[in-house]
Scaffold this motif. Structure first.
Motif, short mmCIF file in Angstrom:
data_model
loop_
_atom_site.label_atom_id
_atom_site.label_comp_id
_atom_site.label_asym_id
_atom_site.label_seq_id
_atom_site.Cartn_x
_atom_site.Cartn_y
_atom_site.Cartn_z
N LEU A 23 98.36 21.89 10.75
CA LEU A 23 97.56 22.94 11.47
C LEU A 23 98.12 23.75 12.52
O LEU A 23 97.92 24.85 12.63
CB LEU A 23 96.20 22.20 11.92
N LEU A 24 99.02 22.87 13.30
CA LEU A 24 99.98 23.63 14.16
C LEU A 24 100.90 24.45 13.79
O LEU A 24 100.94 25.73 14.45
CB LEU A 24 100.42 22.64 15.38
N ILE A 25 101.56 24.22 12.74
CA ILE A 25 102.56 25.16 12.07
C ILE A 25 101.89 26.10 11.30
O ILE A 25 102.32 27.27 11.41
CB ILE A 25 103.56 24.05 11.54
N PHE A 26 101.13 25.78 10.36
CA PHE A 26 100.79 26.54 9.54
C PHE A 26 99.47 27.46 9.60
O PHE A 26 98.88 28.34 8.78
CB PHE A 26 100.80 26.00 8.15
N GLY A 27 98.82 26.83 10.88
CA GLY A 27 97.65 27.34 11.01
C GLY A 27 97.40 29.14 11.19
O GLY A 27 98.14 29.51 12.00
N LYS A 28 96.73 29.71 10.56
CA LYS A 28 96.58 31.31 10.62
C LYS A 28 95.44 31.51 11.55
O LYS A 28 94.96 30.84 12.38
CB LYS A 28 96.42 31.84 9.08
N ASP A 29 95.27 32.71 11.81
CA ASP A 29 94.15 33.35 12.59
C ASP A 29 92.83 33.33 11.80
O ASP A 29 91.92 34.11 12.30
CB ASP A 29 94.56 34.69 13.02
N GLN A 30 92.39 32.42 10.78
CA GLN A 30 91.41 32.52 10.11
C GLN A 30 90.93 31.10 9.97
O GLN A 30 91.58 30.08 9.73
CB GLN A 30 91.41 33.06 8.83
N ALA A 31 89.37 30.91 10.12
CA ALA A 31 88.98 29.63 10.07
C ALA A 31 89.13 29.04 8.57
O ALA A 31 89.27 27.73 8.34
CB ALA A 31 87.43 29.44 10.30
N GLU A 32 89.33 29.90 7.65
CA GLU A 32 89.35 29.39 6.07
C GLU A 32 90.56 28.82 5.95
O GLU A 32 90.89 27.71 5.15
CB GLU A 32 89.02 30.37 5.24
N SER A 33 91.85 29.43 6.61
CA SER A 33 93.01 28.77 6.29
C SER A 33 93.28 27.41 6.92
O SER A 33 94.10 26.76 6.25
CB SER A 33 94.37 29.90 6.94
N LEU A 34 92.48 27.28 7.90
CA LEU A 34 92.66 25.87 8.57
C LEU A 34 92.07 24.93 7.73
O LEU A 34 92.42 23.85 7.51
CB LEU A 34 91.89 25.85 9.96
N TRP A 35 90.91 25.23 7.13
CA TRP A 35 90.18 24.37 6.14
C TRP A 35 91.04 24.14 4.94
O TRP A 35 90.97 23.18 4.45
CB TRP A 35 88.85 24.91 5.85
N ASN A 36 91.66 25.36 4.34
CA ASN A 36 92.44 25.11 3.38
C ASN A 36 93.82 24.18 3.61
O ASN A 36 94.13 23.29 2.79
CB ASN A 36 92.98 26.43 2.82
N ILE A 37 94.34 24.30 4.66
CA ILE A 37 95.44 23.37 5.15
C ILE A 37 95.04 21.88 5.13
O ILE A 37 95.50 21.30 4.72
CB ILE A 37 96.01 23.86 6.30
#
Length: 126
Positions: A23-37
């Motif tokens: 989450l720290l490395i690949f987390g984008k600026d969208q909530a959906e991307s955090l959930w996908n990770i």
């Protein structure tokens, strides 16, 4: 190292740390991307823990303990992602949380591999 990861508690803790790092490395600026990770790392957790059931001789103990730890893993990961979204004020619809429905497939995969292990042990005795 492998002996530690074959224990459900250590495996769950290791994958939770992997989730935090991802989450720290690949987390984008969208909530959906955090959930996908979070969902992708959980999918890897499911695959890894399901493969380990082939090598465990603890009967049903590993099966039920890994299911319990996977539920705890999901709860802590969901809380972590929600806190991250709120603290960083990340925009998004937050509807990608449905990726965690793959927990339904974890018991099924574990049971299938447990059946395969039982079949091989039964057929090898004949």
């Amino acid at each position: 190292m492998f002996s530690y990861l074959s224990k459900p508690l250590y495996l769950t803790f290791a994958f939770f740390l992997l989730t935090v790092l991802s989450l720290l490395i690949f987390g984008k600026d969208q909530a959906e991307s955090l959930w996908n990770i979070g969902g992708i790392v959980f999918g890897c957790y499911i695959i890894f823990s399901s493969i380990l059931i082939l090598f465990k001789d603890s009967g049903w103990g590993y099966f039920f303990s890994i299911l319990g730890y996977s539920i705890l893993y999901l709860i802590f990961t969901g809380i972590l992602i929600q806190i991250t979204i709120q603290v960083k004020q990340i925009p998004g619809s937050n509807e990608s949380a449905m990726v965690f429905l793959i927990i339904l497939f974890h018991p099924i995969l574990l049971l299938i591999l447990k059946l395969i292990k039982w079949l091989f042990s039964t057929l090898s005795q004949k």
